[in-house]
Design a protein around this motif. Structure first.
Motif, PDB file in Angstrom:
ATOM      1  N   LYS A  97       0.834  -1.198   0.000  1.00  0.00           N
ATOM      2  CA  LYS A  97       0.000   0.000   0.000  1.00  0.00           C
ATOM      3  C   LYS A  97       0.871   1.252   0.000  1.00  0.00           C
ATOM      4  N   GLU A  98       1.911   1.196   0.813  1.00  0.00           N
ATOM      5  CA  GLU A  98       2.845   2.331   0.900  1.00  0.00           C
ATOM      6  C   GLU A  98       3.447   2.647  -0.474  1.00  0.00           C
ATOM      7  N   GLN A  99       3.685   1.607  -1.257  1.00  0.00           N
ATOM      8  CA  GLN A  99       4.282   1.808  -2.578  1.00  0.00           C
ATOM      9  C   GLN A  99       3.235   2.079  -3.650  1.00  0.00           C
ATOM     10  N   GLY A 100       1.962   2.138  -3.247  1.00  0.00           N
ATOM     11  CA  GLY A 100       0.910   2.435  -4.208  1.00  0.00           C
ATOM     12  C   GLY A 100       0.599   1.288  -5.142  1.00  0.00           C
ATOM     13  N   ILE A 101       0.925   0.066  -4.725  1.00  0.00           N
ATOM     14  CA  ILE A 101       0.626  -1.101  -5.550  1.00  0.00           C
ATOM     15  C   ILE A 101      -0.763  -1.620  -5.170  1.00  0.00           C
ATOM     16  N   ALA A 102      -1.665  -1.661  -6.151  1.00  0.00           N
ATOM     17  CA  ALA A 102      -3.025  -2.106  -5.882  1.00  0.00           C
ATOM     18  C   ALA A 102      -3.142  -3.609  -6.076  1.00  0.00           C
ATOM     19  N   ALA A 103      -4.190  -4.170  -5.512  1.00  0.00           N
ATOM     20  CA  ALA A 103      -4.443  -5.606  -5.675  1.00  0.00           C
ATOM     21  C   ALA A 103      -5.629  -5.788  -6.610  1.00  0.00           C
ATOM     22  N   PRO A 104      -5.626  -6.881  -7.377  1.00  0.00           N
ATOM     23  CA  PRO A 104      -6.759  -7.133  -8.265  1.00  0.00           C
ATOM     24  C   PRO A 104      -8.041  -7.319  -7.459  1.00  0.00           C
ATOM     25  N   ALA A 105      -9.139  -6.794  -7.979  1.00  0.00           N
ATOM     26  CA  ALA A 105     -10.413  -6.940  -7.289  1.00  0.00           C
ATOM     27  C   ALA A 105     -10.847  -8.399  -7.295  1.00  0.00           C
ATOM     28  N   LEU A 106     -11.667  -8.756  -6.308  1.00  0.00           N
ATOM     29  CA  LEU A 106     -12.178 -10.120  -6.220  1.00  0.00           C
ATOM     30  C   LEU A 106     -13.423 -10.256  -7.096  1.00  0.00           C
ATOM     31  N   PRO A 107     -13.675 -11.445  -7.635  1.00  0.00           N
ATOM     32  CA  PRO A 107     -14.876 -11.626  -8.451  1.00  0.00           C
ATOM     33  C   PRO A 107     -16.143 -11.452  -7.614  1.00  0.00           C
ATOM     34  N   MET A 108     -17.114 -10.778  -8.204  1.00  0.00           N
ATOM     35  CA  MET A 108     -18.394 -10.551  -7.527  1.00  0.00           C
ATOM     36  C   MET A 108     -19.510 -10.812  -8.534  1.00  0.00           C
ATOM     37  N   PRO A 109     -20.735 -11.019  -8.062  1.00  0.00           N
ATOM     38  CA  PRO A 109     -21.842 -11.257  -8.989  1.00  0.00           C
ATOM     39  C   PRO A 109     -21.973 -10.140 -10.023  1.00  0.00           C
ATOM     40  N   ARG A 110     -22.299 -10.523 -11.273  1.00  0.00           N
ATOM     41  CA  ARG A 110     -22.391  -9.547 -12.352  1.00  0.00           C
ATOM     42  C   ARG A 110     -23.832  -9.216 -12.713  1.00  0.00           C
ATOM     43  N   VAL A 111     -24.777  -9.897 -12.041  1.00  0.00           N
ATOM     44  CA  VAL A 111     -26.184  -9.746 -12.406  1.00  0.00           C
ATOM     45  C   VAL A 111     -27.019  -9.503 -11.152  1.00  0.00           C
ATOM     46  N   GLN A 112     -27.993  -8.580 -11.262  1.00  0.00           N
ATOM     47  CA  GLN A 112     -28.975  -8.457 -10.190  1.00  0.00           C
ATOM     48  C   GLN A 112     -30.365  -8.725 -10.742  1.00  0.00           C
ATOM     49  N   ILE A 113     -31.177  -9.420  -9.966  1.00  0.00           N
ATOM     50  CA  ILE A 113     -32.566  -9.664 -10.327  1.00  0.00           C
ATOM     51  C   ILE A 113     -33.435  -8.726  -9.504  1.00  0.00           C
ATOM     52  N   SER A 114     -34.238  -7.901 -10.175  1.00  0.00           N
ATOM     53  CA  SER A 114     -35.099  -6.939  -9.479  1.00  0.00           C
ATOM     54  C   SER A 114     -36.564  -7.252  -9.706  1.00  0.00           C
ATOM     55  N   PRO A 115     -37.214  -7.874  -8.727  1.00  0.00           N
ATOM     56  CA  PRO A 115     -38.621  -8.205  -8.867  1.00  0.00           C
ATOM     57  C   PRO A 115     -39.512  -7.016  -8.498  1.00  0.00           C
ATOM     58  N   LEU A 116     -40.689  -6.975  -9.131  1.00  0.00           N
ATOM     59  CA  LEU A 116     -41.695  -5.971  -8.768  1.00  0.00           C
ATOM     60  C   LEU A 116     -43.021  -6.692  -8.638  1.00  0.00           C
ATOM     61  N   GLY A 117     -43.517  -6.779  -7.425  1.00  0.00           N
ATOM     62  CA  GLY A 117     -44.791  -7.473  -7.209  1.00  0.00           C
ATOM     63  C   GLY A 117     -44.584  -8.865  -6.647  1.00  0.00           C
ATOM     64  N   ASP A 118     -45.620  -9.355  -5.964  1.00  0.00           N
ATOM     65  CA  ASP A 118     -45.502 -10.630  -5.254  1.00  0.00           C
ATOM     66  C   ASP A 118     -45.340 -11.827  -6.175  1.00  0.00           C
ATOM     67  N   ALA A 119     -46.121 -11.863  -7.246  1.00  0.00           N
ATOM     68  CA  ALA A 119     -46.031 -12.997  -8.161  1.00  0.00           C
ATOM     69  C   ALA A 119     -44.655 -13.029  -8.816  1.00  0.00           C
ATOM     70  N   ALA A 120     -44.176 -11.846  -9.182  1.00  0.00           N
ATOM     71  CA  ALA A 120     -42.878 -11.755  -9.834  1.00  0.00           C
ATOM     72  C   ALA A 120     -41.756 -12.189  -8.883  1.00  0.00           C
ATOM     73  N   ARG A 121     -41.918 -11.880  -7.616  1.00  0.00           N
ATOM     74  CA  ARG A 121     -40.880 -12.243  -6.646  1.00  0.00           C
ATOM     75  C   ARG A 121     -40.638 -13.743  -6.617  1.00  0.00           C
TER      76      ARG A 121
ATOM     77  N   ARG B 127     -14.084  -4.511 -11.131  1.00  0.00           N
ATOM     78  CA  ARG B 127     -13.375  -3.246 -10.951  1.00  0.00           C
ATOM     79  C   ARG B 127     -11.896  -3.526 -10.791  1.00  0.00           C
ATOM     80  N   SER B 128     -11.255  -3.998 -11.824  1.00  0.00           N
ATOM     81  CA  SER B 128      -9.842  -4.322 -11.724  1.00  0.00           C
ATOM     82  C   SER B 128      -9.042  -3.044 -11.552  1.00  0.00           C
ATOM     83  N   VAL B 129      -8.243  -3.021 -10.499  1.00  0.00           N
ATOM     84  CA  VAL B 129      -7.483  -1.806 -10.260  1.00  0.00           C
ATOM     85  C   VAL B 129      -6.033  -1.972 -10.668  1.00  0.00           C
ATOM     86  N   ILE B 130      -5.674  -3.157 -11.110  1.00  0.00           N
ATOM     87  CA  ILE B 130      -4.306  -3.353 -11.562  1.00  0.00           C
ATOM     88  C   ILE B 130      -4.346  -4.333 -12.714  1.00  0.00           C
ATOM     89  N   GLY B 131      -3.576  -4.059 -13.740  1.00  0.00           N
ATOM     90  CA  GLY B 131      -3.608  -4.907 -14.910  1.00  0.00           C
ATOM     91  C   GLY B 131      -2.832  -6.182 -14.694  1.00  0.00           C
TER      92      GLY B 131
END
Length: 440
Positions: free
Chosen positions: A315-339, A428-432
């Motif tokens: 961190k002191e040298q300003g070296i970033a770490a690669p981001a960890l994989p996270m979900p790429r999709v969100q499901i957004s329901p509207l209404g009880d049946a849709a949920r 969000r890769s912060v380092i190549g």
RNA sequence: GUGGCCAUAGCUCAAUCGGCGGAGCACCUGGUUGUGGCCCAGGAGGCUGUGGGUUCAAGCCCCACUGGCCACCCCA
């Protein structure tokens, strides 16, 4: 606050996890590259093992061990270092009949009862490497190269080794006597701390930071000048190998290490900018240790590397770490049946290997999209009662905002196709490339 | 184990001489019947680390404890 983490301990929070994954991932990778196998000795051992292995009279044994009696009355100590436990495992599991040297590494927590400071904790983690059963200085070189390769891969530049030889039971006594003789002559110029060292551990005088001692240090006898033929040859050959690889090192005759078991080679690697605790890696040869612990006479060499200190200095040298994989999709329901349908779709996506988040609660679409934005997903699937009725969902591309109508029955394949190219790429890769940090 | 500095919202920090505890960020809601980021408005969030003491009155002064930072000892 009712409860706090005990002194000198800390929570390693999700925000720091990319660094931990990055660093420990490289540790496993480099160990594999060099042919080292992982061993996990227990976190606690019989107290006597450390007393014997690390040595009575060392600070670790005398004042830094977390020792207690268990319910059966056994004397137990949380490990203050790896080497003693790994050597116990070597002996106990009969590793002396394995092809030598036996090359082992470990990653895990270490406990020392000390006053905490920047880069110093009561619980910290180490990457530990040991090569047991071979005296060839090429093994010294190899072990040092493991540390070197690792730190270079992590993005460090301008590294160099601090190297010294502390001799062996044959030559060290004469050197020690010479050193005592030298400092005795100036005893009146030493302060109390150093005078105590003179009697307890004269070698430690060499890395004294006391003002009064500084003028005396340069002219003090160097251990390198008092080595026996075997130790001198060992050091000379190691230096030759280091030069072959053009690996920068400095002979530091003031480098003496606090553990009793070191013989011949001792070395450290320092990192700048993290305060007084600059040593990010330290180790050496311990040719008498296994015999001391009841095994056959067996040489060995290893090092420990402090993971917290490595991360601090990255961190002191300003070296970033690669981001960890996270979900790429969100499901957004509207209404009880849709949920109900959304619960099904979310589960099916995950089963298909697509990371997905379900928006919980009966929240507005606006609020759900805000969450999706914060979660940094690539797509949001809008699944309202309308979509449920028509069997066609709306997929919103979160980067540009374009929306596509996709049949509910085919949305998993559609998403899989869109994400396949980048499915494992961090959002969000912060380092190549890890070998080419920013600014290098 | 020794010494110095420090502790106010989840985070970073304000609060005059001892006189009714605030801001930014983050979080939630609204500005749009079902559309994020920027902007605007509002809301929630505090026994001022803990326990004592002095005082009419303590975030502020005193003591102890707990924890943090820095240095020593020593280590990774």
């Amino acid at each position: 606050m009712l409860y706090q983490a005990p002194r000198g301990t800390q929570d390693i929070l999700p925000a720091d996890r990319p660094y931990w994954r990055y660093v420990t991932g490289q540790m496993h990778a480099v160990a594999a590259l060099f042919g080292y196998q992982q061993i996990d000795p227990p976190i606690f051992e019989e107290t006597a093992l450390f007393v014997r292995g690390v040595g009575e009279g060392t600070d670790i044994v005398d004042k830094e061990m977390y020792s207690f009696q268990d319910k059966g009355g056994a004397e137990i100590t949380l490990r203050p270092e790896f080497t003693a436990g790994v050597m116990r495992a070597y002996i106990e599991n009969g590793m002396h009949v394995w092809p030598q040297p036996v090359k082992l590494y470990s990653i895990g927590p270490i406990f020392r009862y000390e006053r905490p400071q920047a880069g110093r904790f009561r619980q910290h983690h180490q990457f530990n490497v040991e090569a047991v059963g071979e005296l060839d200085p090429a093994v010294d070189l190899e072990v040092m190269t493991v540390a070197w390769t690792l730190l270079t891969r992590l993005g460090y530049r301008g590294l160099s080794f601090q190297l010294n030889s502390t001799g062996c039971p044959v030559c060290r006594p004469a050197y020690r006597a010479k050193l005592v003789e030298y400092f005795r002559a100036y005893e009146d110029r030493l302060n109390e701390v150093d005078r105590r060292r003179l009697t307890i551990n004269p070698l430690r005088l060499l890395d004294s930071k006391e003002e009064a001692a500084q003028p005396l240090l340069n002219d003090a006898p160097h251990s390198a000048d008092y080595l026996c033929d075997e130790c001198a040859d060992h050091l000379a050959r190691l230096r030759g190998y280091l030069e072959t690889l053009q690996m920068p090192y400095a002979i530091n005759f003031r480098l003496v290490r606090g553990l009793d078991y070191y013989t011949k080679t001792v070395f450290e690697i320092w990192a700048e900018g993290i305060g007084a605790q600059a040593a990010v890696c330290g180790g050496g040869r311990y040719d008498g240790l296994i015999e001391e612990l009841g095994g056959p006479p067996t040489p060995g060499i290893g090092f420990g590397m402090g993971i917290e200190r490595v991360i601090l200095s990255l961190k002191e040298q300003g070296i970033a770490a690669p981001a960890l994989p996270m979900p790429r999709v969100q499901i957004s329901p509207l209404g009880d049946a849709a949920r109900n349908a959304a619960v099904r779709l979310t589960y099916d996506l995950r089963t298909a290997g697509v990371g997905a988040l379900l928006a919980f609660g009966d929240r507005s679409l606006k609020s759900q999209l805000k969450s999706a934005n914060k979660a940094d997903v690539a797509y949001t699937v809008i699944l309202g009662d309308q979509e449920l009725a028509s069997g066609v969902v709306v997929v919103r591309d979160m980067a540009g905002g374009e929306q596509t109508n996709v049949p509910l029955s085919g949305v998993i394949d559609w998403l899989r196709g869109r994400l396949s190219r980048s499915r494992f790429a961090p959002a969000r890769s912060v380092i190549g490339r890890v070998t080419d940090p920013p600014g290098a």
